[in-house]
Scaffold this motif. Structure first.
Motif, PDB file in Angstrom:
ATOM      1  N   PHE A   1      15.107 -38.241  -3.542  1.00 45.35           N
ATOM      2  CA  PHE A   1      16.151 -39.276  -3.537  1.00 45.35           C
ATOM      3  C   PHE A   1      16.892 -39.298  -4.878  1.00 45.35           C
ATOM      4  CE2 PHE A   1      16.517 -42.243   0.088  1.00 45.35           C
ATOM      5  CZ  PHE A   1      15.714 -41.568   0.977  1.00 45.35           C
ATOM      6  N   ALA A   2      16.164 -39.067  -5.960  1.00 49.36           N
ATOM      7  CA  ALA A   2      16.826 -39.025  -7.278  1.00 49.36           C
ATOM      8  C   ALA A   2      17.810 -37.851  -7.334  1.00 49.36           C
ATOM      9  CB  ALA A   2      15.785 -38.896  -8.380  1.00 49.36           C
TER      10      ALA A   2
ATOM     11  N   LEU B   1       9.437 -43.541  -8.387  1.00 48.48           N
ATOM     12  CA  LEU B   1       8.923 -42.714  -9.482  1.00 48.48           C
ATOM     13  C   LEU B   1       8.174 -43.559 -10.510  1.00 48.48           C
ATOM     14  CD1 LEU B   1      11.937 -40.256  -9.968  1.00 48.48           C
ATOM     15  CD2 LEU B   1       9.723 -39.757  -8.924  1.00 48.48           C
TER      16      LEU B   1
ATOM     17  N   SER C   1      10.458 -50.174  -1.568  1.00 50.26           N
ATOM     18  CA  SER C   1      11.402 -49.065  -1.763  1.00 50.26           C
ATOM     19  C   SER C   1      11.223 -48.022  -0.674  1.00 50.26           C
ATOM     20  CB  SER C   1      11.182 -48.421  -3.128  1.00 50.26           C
ATOM     21  OG  SER C   1      11.216 -49.390  -4.122  1.00 50.26           O
TER      22      SER C   1
ATOM     23  N   GLU D   1      20.002 -45.092  -3.069  1.00 51.43           N
ATOM     24  CA  GLU D   1      19.077 -43.958  -3.238  1.00 51.43           C
ATOM     25  C   GLU D   1      18.534 -43.911  -4.666  1.00 51.43           C
ATOM     26  OE1 GLU D   1      20.840 -40.692  -0.024  1.00 51.43           O
ATOM     27  OE2 GLU D   1      21.471 -40.619  -2.114  1.00 51.43           O
TER      28      GLU D   1
ATOM     29  N   GLY E   1      10.575 -39.847  -4.154  1.00 54.73           N
ATOM     30  CA  GLY E   1      11.306 -40.320  -5.326  1.00 54.73           C
ATOM     31  C   GLY E   1      12.154 -39.216  -5.944  1.00 54.73           C
ATOM     32  N   GLY E   2      11.562 -38.035  -6.076  1.00 59.46           N
ATOM     33  CA  GLY E   2      12.297 -36.916  -6.665  1.00 59.46           C
ATOM     34  C   GLY E   2      13.482 -36.491  -5.826  1.00 59.46           C
TER      35      GLY E   2
ATOM     36  N   THR F   1       7.424 -41.453   3.752  1.00 56.09           N
ATOM     37  CA  THR F   1       7.708 -42.870   3.471  1.00 56.09           C
ATOM     38  C   THR F   1       6.754 -43.758   4.276  1.00 56.09           C
ATOM     39  OG1 THR F   1       9.424 -42.885   5.167  1.00 56.09           O
ATOM     40  CG2 THR F   1      10.141 -42.531   2.906  1.00 56.09           C
TER      41      THR F   1
ATOM     42  N   CYS G   1      16.020 -46.775  -5.273  1.00 54.95           N
ATOM     43  CA  CYS G   1      14.758 -46.483  -4.575  1.00 54.95           C
ATOM     44  C   CYS G   1      13.998 -45.370  -5.300  1.00 54.95           C
ATOM     45  CB  CYS G   1      15.033 -46.061  -3.133  1.00 54.95           C
ATOM     46  SG  CYS G   1      15.562 -47.422  -2.098  1.00 54.95           S
ATOM     47  N   ALA G   2      14.725 -44.367  -5.735  1.00 49.32           N
ATOM     48  CA  ALA G   2      14.082 -43.246  -6.436  1.00 49.32           C
ATOM     49  C   ALA G   2      13.414 -43.727  -7.709  1.00 49.32           C
ATOM     50  CB  ALA G   2      15.123 -42.164  -6.744  1.00 49.32           C
ATOM     51  N   CYS G   3      14.135 -44.541  -8.479  1.00 53.15           N
ATOM     52  CA  CYS G   3      13.556 -45.070  -9.724  1.00 53.15           C
ATOM     53  C   CYS G   3      12.307 -45.891  -9.420  1.00 53.15           C
ATOM     54  CB  CYS G   3      14.576 -45.936 -10.461  1.00 53.15           C
ATOM     55  SG  CYS G   3      15.908 -44.989 -11.189  1.00 53.15           S
TER      56      CYS G   3
ATOM     57  N   CYS H   1      13.905 -46.555   1.995  1.00 53.95           N
ATOM     58  CA  CYS H   1      14.099 -45.102   2.183  1.00 53.95           C
ATOM     59  C   CYS H   1      13.906 -44.732   3.653  1.00 53.95           C
ATOM     60  CB  CYS H   1      13.113 -44.309   1.329  1.00 53.95           C
ATOM     61  SG  CYS H   1      13.418 -44.410  -0.424  1.00 53.95           S
TER      62      CYS H   1
END
Lengths: 263, 191
Positions: free
Chosen positions: B36-37, B95, B103, B87, B33-34, B159, B90-92, B107
């Motif tokens: 991708f964010a 997280l 998600s 991205e 998540g981090g 993932t 998916c990150a949101c 990814c």
């Protein structure tokens, strides 16, 4: 205990996530933030006004600068090409393609240094001062232009400031005539990464924030916008698209040439 | 299959963190998540982020992979526009813990595509910038290399953990009662 349904609990949400991202991306890129020239360069009129307000050295008024004969005295404020000037190494304009009367100055800095070669500014018939608009070229109004696009006269103002010009057209079009001293950087040149001409042009600029004007064939041509975007991506923030392109530049009677020192 | 039948409380979530499986799952979730964010933010809002990403994608010459002379402009625009937003979403989701498996699956698909693309770039001997994290290069160098493939493979494993290991620890799913498969988790907490 409920059974795990991979379609309902994983696949459908995954498709939903992808579609949501796609929808937002499309709206963002094509509606909220059109991909023309994305960056917001410094307003060109502000740039030109700042130069006028600063005034030329020697107590000249900005109006004095409008006279090409006076520009030779204006060197202190203009960008001076480094020595040795690689442009001198290039071939001279081909006499076969343009009449002598339309031979433009071939160097931004020295464009009007040698007054013997410069048409008399008082001569209204010189192509330098009289718009060559016999074919009825219609200049686009600034108000109807997208952000980042500038008129021919604004582009000429930047030209006089020593801005770099980039020709985004095909090589044969560039060779048959282009804005004096323009570099040719086509969109395809970015396919292999950073174009060599970009390094060359950058070496001629005082800094990356100096104005750069990109043009193509005017009208519906898209190359200048794409090249402007690429220049943005390589760190040139103040890139402008000359909306009416080379035909407009020629119709306005501004300096053009067909020497191709940097094909 | 979710076998977690603990009461739906934060305390029970934290108690479950002691298991190695849950720890790996949590690490994977926050790491992916981090990253991708970070990637999405730099592509969308970094200095010249979208343009840099456009330049990178263009220099990949993806069209050559399917025998085209050049990558179609519409494809470039589309992929440059869509990739960061997918991205970001998916990150949101990762997280916050909403539809984690779904998600993570998106990814994983994205990462597999990147791996194929980077392998193709390397096999064609292209010397290009990755643009994966905009102007940043938090893990590998700026230039595309084997490191990027290894990085993406590690992320792919993470993932995989998220897709195949079913957990609800510290997720909004659990709070919102979305995506759960165990009705016991949906019952109100009764002390």
């Amino acid at each position: 205990m409920g059974s795990f349904n991979p379609v309902k609990q994983v696949l459908i949400p995954a498709v939903a996530v992808t579609l949501l991202g796609t929808a937002i991306g499309v709206v963002d890129a094509f509606v909220l933030r059109p991909l023309a020239v994305r960056s917001s360069p410094v307003d060109v009129d502000t740039l030109l006004r700042a130069r006028s307000d600063a005034g030329p050295p020697g107590g000249q008024t900005p109006q004095d600068n409008a006279d090409p004969a006076d520009r030779a005295d204006d060197q202190g404020e203009r960008f001076v090409f480094p020595d040795p000037d690689p442009r001198e190494a290039g071939p001279e304009s081909s006499p076969a393609t343009e009449p002598a009367a339309q031979e433009p100055p071939t160097d931004t800095t020295r464009a009007f240094e040698d007054t013997a070669d410069v048409p008399d500014p008082a001569d209204a018939e010189t192509p330098r001062n009289k718009p060559n608009n016999d074919e009825g070229f219609t200049f686009t109004d600034a108000a109807s232009m997208p952000e980042g696009h500038i008129t021919i006269e604004q582009a000429y103002g930047l030209y006089e400031m020593g801005a770099q010009f980039v020709d985004a057209r095909r090589l044969d079009e560039y060779q048959s005539g282009h804005v004096a001293n323009a570099f040719r950087i086509a969109l395809a040149d970015f396919d292999a990464g950073r174009p060599v001409n970009l390094d060359f042009m950058q070496s001629m600029m005082p800094d990356l924030s100096s104005p750069v004007v990109v043009y193509c064939g005017g009208g519906d041509c898209d190359e200048s916008k794409q090249v402007a975007r690429m220049l943005n991506s390589f760190g040139f923030p103040n890139v402008y698209v000359m909306h009416d392109g080379y035909p407009g530049w020629v119709a306005a009677g501004h300096p053009a040439g067909n020497d191709a020192p940097y094909p | 299959m979710n076998t977690d039948t603990r009461p739906n409380t934060l305390a029970s979530d934290l108690a479950g963190v002691r298991s190695i499986g849950t720890l790996a799952w949590l690490f994977s979730r926050f790491a992916i998540g981090g990253l991708f964010a970070l990637a999405a933010l730099n592509k969308l809002r970094g200095p010249n982020g979208p343009d840099l990403f456009y330049a990178s994608v263009k220099s990949f010459r993806a069209g050559e992979m399917i025998g085209l002379e050049s990558t179609p402009e519409w494809f470039l625009r589309f992929s440059v526009s869509v990739t960061p937003w997918v991205e970001a979403i998916c990150a949101c989701a990762l997280l916050l813990g909403v539809y984690v498996r779904a998600s993570a699956l998106v990814c994983a698909a994205w990462l597999m595509f990147f791996i194929v693309l980077i392998a193709s770039v390397l096999s064609r001997g292209l010397n290009v910038d990755c643009g994966c994290f905009g102007e940043l290069s938090p893990i590998c160098g700026k230039q595309v290399g084997v490191c990027n493939i290894v990085q993406n493979l590690v992320m792919l494993v993470c993932t995989g953990i998220l897709v195949f290991v079913d957990r609800n620890t510290l997720t909004l799913d659990r709070i919102l009662r979305l995506g759960t498969n165990d009705p016991s988790l949906l019952e109100p907490v009764s002390d």
